[in-house]
Design a protein around this motif. Structure first.
Motif, mmCIF file in Angstrom:
data_model
loop_
_atom_site.group_PDB
_atom_site.id
_atom_site.type_symbol
_atom_site.label_atom_id
_atom_site.label_comp_id
_atom_site.label_asym_id
_atom_site.label_seq_id
_atom_site.Cartn_x
_atom_site.Cartn_y
_atom_site.Cartn_z
ATOM 1 N N MET A 228 0.831 -1.205 0.000
ATOM 2 C CA MET A 228 0.000 0.000 0.000
ATOM 3 C C MET A 228 0.865 1.255 0.000
ATOM 4 N N PHE A 231 2.084 1.488 -3.882
ATOM 5 C CA PHE A 231 1.099 1.854 -4.909
ATOM 6 C C PHE A 231 0.098 2.919 -4.452
ATOM 7 N N ASN A 232 -0.540 2.713 -3.298
ATOM 8 C CA ASN A 232 -1.612 3.621 -2.892
ATOM 9 C C ASN A 232 -1.071 4.978 -2.443
ATOM 10 N N GLY A 235 1.104 6.384 -5.238
ATOM 11 C CA GLY A 235 0.228 6.861 -6.307
ATOM 12 C C GLY A 235 -0.423 8.189 -5.986
ATOM 13 N N GLN A 306 -11.589 6.461 -7.779
ATOM 14 C CA GLN A 306 -10.773 5.994 -8.908
ATOM 15 C C GLN A 306 -11.640 5.391 -10.010
ATOM 16 N N SER A 328 -7.415 9.496 -0.573
ATOM 17 C CA SER A 328 -6.144 8.761 -0.475
ATOM 18 C C SER A 328 -5.405 9.065 0.825
ATOM 19 N N CYS A 397 -3.603 -2.203 -9.383
ATOM 20 C CA CYS A 397 -2.460 -2.364 -8.472
ATOM 21 C C CYS A 397 -2.828 -1.935 -7.053
ATOM 22 N N CYS A 398 -3.559 -0.836 -6.921
ATOM 23 C CA CYS A 398 -3.989 -0.350 -5.601
ATOM 24 C C CYS A 398 -4.917 -1.353 -4.922
ATOM 25 N N SER A 401 -2.967 -4.305 -3.577
ATOM 26 C CA SER A 401 -2.175 -3.895 -2.405
ATOM 27 C C SER A 401 -3.042 -3.819 -1.154
ATOM 28 N N TYR A 402 -4.238 -3.288 -1.309
ATOM 29 C CA TYR A 402 -5.167 -3.197 -0.188
ATOM 30 C C TYR A 402 -5.573 -4.592 0.291
#
Length: 412
Positions: A228, A231-232, A235, A306, A328, A397-398, A401-402
């Motif tokens: 996270m 990516f998160n 990002g 998103q 975010s 991707c997010c 990851s979550y």
């Protein structure tokens, strides 16, 4: 270590000194979003070049994180941050004098190296100098200071551009960094090495920098937050500091001034968001809502935004990017939570290791978005659709990851 806790007055001055440098580092981080039309025109940049140029800052940032965390624990915030900021001054002047893309990129990497201690140094200091319940607040308000810096990178830069040009802006930024260094040299206290307990006090064996991070890499909580962070959280910064601007111009049809205005309001929203986090975090923690719970319930809100941006395309403008950034912000709680999960003597390394993950993520997302946009265009997609497809890949991707965080957080 209560004897290290600063008085209120001293703590305020220390915060102001560190915040001045973090303000400038955030301004430098985000300035490429506003300057992108000018630099694209002057140097003939493609989307991948723009992504690499913006990401160069984060590459430089990432290169220093492991040795920097080690040095922070050994030498303290003051000595480390002053040494690094000297490199940032050189980087700003090099950017101002650059004559080609290679020169711009090298200067951008130097700037990233130079400002790479501007958040980790104060967070390491706060770990010792502030009582526990004030550390989350100080982190949130440092982030708010960064939002002020990113605010300054939008309309003020757009207004100054025709007056003094982007090259003289960077000369001015170099001078402001020197002033910030002087304030820190004056106000930030010296660092005293933490004494190990008498029972465990043995002659220390030299340990390599990578080996000194072994406890950090092995920690289950650190591992649960790594994807996270990459990516998160990475990002969030990648979009806020670069791709939100080109999206507004290339997809939503904004002019350069309209895009700069949109970025201004996005950063106003983030400033207010981090200010509110600073106010409410101690209260939320007192009610049992820690970083894990807040991220678990908050991150899905970002996924809703998103999905809308990907599907709406040209109808997704500054308002929706502001909502993207606000939603975010839950992932920003991970950073101080990582620091507090480790003992004081390891805090600098833990924070720097997480920062390495975070800024490698920014670099990969910024450059990766540019590569994907160019790739989808080469495959025959129109530019707006190429942006949407790249954003869809980022969303996937997010999401993964979550899912990894949800699966492993209970192990921490």
């Amino acid at each position: 270590m209560s004897h290290d806790v600063l008085s209120r007055r001293t703590a305020v001055w220390v915060f102001v000194a560190f915040a001045s440098a973090y303000f400038l580092s955030a301004l430098l981080r985000a300035i490429t979003a506003t300057l992108s039309p000018t630099l694209t025109l002057e140097f003939g940049l493609q989307a991948r070049d723009l992504g690499l140029l913006a990401g160069g800052y984060f590459l430089g940032f990432s290169l220093t994180q492991l040795p920097m965390g080690h040095w922070l624990d050994q030498h303290g915030p003051k000595k480390v941050v002053l040494s690094f900021l000297g490199v940032a001054v050189v980087g700003c002047l090099a950017f101002a004098w650059a004559t080609d893309f290679g020169g711009l990129l090298l200067a951008r990497v130097l700037i990233g190296v130079g400002v790479s201690a501007c958040l980790m140094a104060p967070l390491t200091g706060y770990r010792r100098w502030l009582v526990l319940e004030k550390q989350q607040r100080a982190n949130a308000w440092m982030q708010m200071t960064g939002a002020f810096g990113m605010l300054a990178s939008t309309l003020p830069v757009q207004w100054l551009l025709p007056v003094i040009g982007w090259r003289w802006m960077f000369v001015g930024l170099a001078l402001l960094i020197v002033l910030s260094m002087a304030l820190m040299a004056w106000q930030v206290p010296k660092w005293r090495m933490a004494e190990p307990p008498a029972a465990t006090r043995t002659p220390a064996k030299p340990v390599g920098i990578l080996a000194s991070y072994k406890q950090v890499w092995a920690h289950p909580y650190f591992r649960s937050l790594t994807p996270m962070g990459f990516f998160n959280y990475g990002g969030l910064i990648a979009m806020q500091t670069l791709w939100a601007g080109p999206w507004m111009i290339k997809v939503a049809g904004y002019t350069s001034l309209e895009a700069a205005t949109g970025l201004f309001w996005i950063n106003v929203c983030m400033l207010v968001t981090f200010w509110i986090w600073g106010l409410v975090t101690p209260m939320l923690y007192a009610r049992g809502l820690n970083a894990n719970k807040l991220m678990t319930y908050g991150v899905p809100l970002n996924f809703c935004v998103q999905i809308y941006i990907v599907l709406a395309g040209a109808d997704a403008g500054a308002l929706h990017w502001a909502l993207f950034c606000i939603s975010s912000s839950f992932v920003s709680l991970a950073q101080p939570a990582v620091g507090m999960a480790f003992p004081t003597a390891l805090a600098g390394r833990a924070l720097s290791a997480y920062n390495l993950v975070l800024f490698l993520g920014v670099f990969v997302v910024q450059w990766g978005m540019g590569l994907m946009i160019d790739g989808f265009k080469t495959a025959g997609w129109q530019e707006p659709q190429a942006f949407q497809c790249a954003m869809a890949v980022f969303f996937a991707c997010c999401l993964v990851s979550y899912g990894y965080f949800l699966k492993h957080k209970s192990d921490s």
